[in-house]
Design a protein around this motif. Sequence first.
Motif, PDB file in Angstrom:
ATOM      1  N   ALA A 219       0.813  -1.197  -0.187  1.00 51.28           N
ATOM      2  CA  ALA A 219       0.237  -0.001   0.056  1.00 51.28           C
ATOM      3  C   ALA A 219       0.772   1.312  -0.023  1.00 51.28           C
ATOM      4  N   ARG A 220       1.962   1.066   0.705  1.00 50.83           N
ATOM      5  CA  ARG A 220       2.855   2.438   1.056  1.00 50.83           C
ATOM      6  C   ARG A 220       3.509   2.799  -0.354  1.00 50.83           C
ATOM      7  N   GLY A 221       4.024   1.633  -1.136  1.00 50.66           N
ATOM      8  CA  GLY A 221       4.425   1.571  -2.601  1.00 50.66           C
ATOM      9  C   GLY A 221       3.702   2.182  -3.546  1.00 50.66           C
ATOM     10  N   ARG A 222       2.397   2.217  -3.287  1.00 50.03           N
ATOM     11  CA  ARG A 222       1.660   2.694  -4.333  1.00 50.03           C
ATOM     12  C   ARG A 222       0.768   3.818  -3.724  1.00 50.03           C
ATOM     13  N   GLY A 223       1.512   4.559  -2.647  1.00 46.57           N
ATOM     14  CA  GLY A 223       0.990   5.948  -2.152  1.00 46.57           C
ATOM     15  C   GLY A 223      -0.233   5.802  -1.418  1.00 46.57           C
ATOM     16  N   VAL A 224      -0.749   4.640  -1.088  1.00 45.36           N
ATOM     17  CA  VAL A 224      -1.934   4.537  -0.457  1.00 45.36           C
ATOM     18  C   VAL A 224      -1.859   4.413   1.354  1.00 45.36           C
ATOM     19  N   GLU A 225      -2.451   5.296   1.894  1.00 43.87           N
ATOM     20  CA  GLU A 225      -2.352   5.421   3.473  1.00 43.87           C
ATOM     21  C   GLU A 225      -3.033   4.247   3.985  1.00 43.87           C
ATOM     22  N   VAL A 226      -2.130   3.733   4.806  1.00 39.76           N
ATOM     23  CA  VAL A 226      -2.234   2.377   5.700  1.00 39.76           C
ATOM     24  C   VAL A 226      -3.127   2.571   6.773  1.00 39.76           C
ATOM     25  N   ARG A 227      -4.524   2.955   6.617  1.00 39.65           N
ATOM     26  CA  ARG A 227      -5.654   3.030   7.493  1.00 39.65           C
ATOM     27  C   ARG A 227      -6.774   2.280   6.953  1.00 39.65           C
ATOM     28  N   PRO A 228      -7.959   2.006   7.737  1.00 40.75           N
ATOM     29  CA  PRO A 228      -9.072   1.563   7.432  1.00 40.75           C
ATOM     30  C   PRO A 228      -9.888   2.066   6.496  1.00 40.75           C
ATOM     31  N   SER A 229      -9.783   2.095   5.158  1.00 42.52           N
ATOM     32  CA  SER A 229     -10.301   2.800   4.152  1.00 42.52           C
ATOM     33  C   SER A 229     -10.550   2.051   2.859  1.00 42.52           C
ATOM     34  N   ALA A 230     -11.307   2.424   2.088  1.00 41.85           N
ATOM     35  CA  ALA A 230     -11.707   1.960   0.847  1.00 41.85           C
ATOM     36  C   ALA A 230     -10.312   1.751  -0.106  1.00 41.85           C
ATOM     37  N   ALA A 231      -9.711   2.947  -0.018  1.00 36.69           N
ATOM     38  CA  ALA A 231      -8.455   3.019  -0.742  1.00 36.69           C
ATOM     39  C   ALA A 231      -7.445   2.130  -0.367  1.00 36.69           C
TER      40      ALA A 231
ATOM     41  N   ALA B 252      -8.793  -1.818  -1.130  1.00 40.53           N
ATOM     42  CA  ALA B 252      -8.870  -2.412  -2.606  1.00 40.53           C
ATOM     43  C   ALA B 252      -7.554  -3.040  -2.903  1.00 40.53           C
ATOM     44  N   PRO B 253      -6.369  -2.616  -2.574  1.00 37.76           N
ATOM     45  CA  PRO B 253      -5.184  -3.064  -3.128  1.00 37.76           C
ATOM     46  C   PRO B 253      -4.896  -4.377  -2.238  1.00 37.76           C
ATOM     47  N   VAL B 254      -5.425  -4.455  -0.855  1.00 40.13           N
ATOM     48  CA  VAL B 254      -5.542  -5.378   0.137  1.00 40.13           C
ATOM     49  C   VAL B 254      -5.968  -6.725  -0.692  1.00 40.13           C
ATOM     50  N   ARG B 255      -7.372  -6.499  -1.034  1.00 42.66           N
ATOM     51  CA  ARG B 255      -8.004  -7.444  -1.630  1.00 42.66           C
ATOM     52  C   ARG B 255      -7.446  -8.189  -2.978  1.00 42.66           C
ATOM     53  N   VAL B 256      -6.894  -7.297  -3.655  1.00 45.46           N
ATOM     54  CA  VAL B 256      -6.243  -7.574  -5.124  1.00 45.46           C
ATOM     55  C   VAL B 256      -5.110  -8.771  -4.475  1.00 45.46           C
ATOM     56  N   GLU B 257      -4.444  -8.154  -3.636  1.00 47.07           N
ATOM     57  CA  GLU B 257      -2.951  -8.731  -3.268  1.00 47.07           C
ATOM     58  C   GLU B 257      -3.210 -10.185  -2.704  1.00 47.07           C
ATOM     59  N   LEU B 258      -4.341 -10.280  -1.754  1.00 43.88           N
ATOM     60  CA  LEU B 258      -4.839 -11.545  -1.175  1.00 43.88           C
ATOM     61  C   LEU B 258      -5.058 -12.559  -2.230  1.00 43.88           C
ATOM     62  N   ALA B 259      -5.831 -11.986  -3.246  1.00 47.45           N
ATOM     63  CA  ALA B 259      -6.444 -12.939  -4.438  1.00 47.45           C
ATOM     64  C   ALA B 259      -5.089 -13.535  -5.095  1.00 47.45           C
TER      65      ALA B 259
END
Length: 179
Positions: A147-159, A162-169
Motif C-alpha cells: 500500500a505504501r509503495g502505491r501511495g495509499v495511506e495504511v488506514r481502514p479505508s476503501a483506498a 482495494a489493494p489488500v483484496r487484490v493482493e490477497l487474491a
Amino acid sequence: MARDSWDSWDEDGTPHPLALRRTGRSEQEPDRLPEVRELEVLGWEPAPEDTLWVFLPYVWPPADRTWVPDRSTHWAVETRLDGHGHITGVEAAPLADPDLHDLDREAEEVLAALGLPRRPPGRLWLLRPPGSLPTLGAVLDHLRALARGRGVEVRPSAAFLAPVRVELASLAAESDTDR
C-alpha cells in the motif's frame, strides 16, 4: 458453497471441526482457548484485532480462513494503588454484555464505512498465510508495504481495502499453483 466464496463472512458456514469438541463458556481469554492453541499448532493464527484489519477475514482467501465459536471471557481488571504507587489490590470481573457490545462498536463502524456487512457475532477468526509468506505477520507487513509503495495511506479505508483484496487474491492464486 458459502465456505468457498470470496468476500463473505461465511455466514452459513460451520466452525472448524476442532471447535466442535468443546462447548460452554470458558474463563480463558480468546488466544488461550484450547481449540485456538490447537489450530495454531496446525499453522492457523488468530486474525488481528486491530481496527486497521477488521475487514481481513471478509476478504481473506476462503481456503485459508476458518473460525471457532467465541466462548472466551473478556475481563475488566481494576488495580488499586496506595499513595506511593504500590499495588494494594487487583480485581478481575467478566465484562458485561453491554461492555462487550461497546468493544465491537468501533469495528462495526469501520466495516460500515467500508461498505461491508456486519460480522456474524460470536466468532474468533483464524487465518493461514496464503502464498509463500511464512506468517500472518509477514503477510500484514507485505500488505502495508504494498500500500505504501502505491501511495495509499495504511488506514481502514476503501483506498487501502482495494489493494489488500487484490493482493490477497494474487497470493491465493500463488498458493493454488504450489499445491
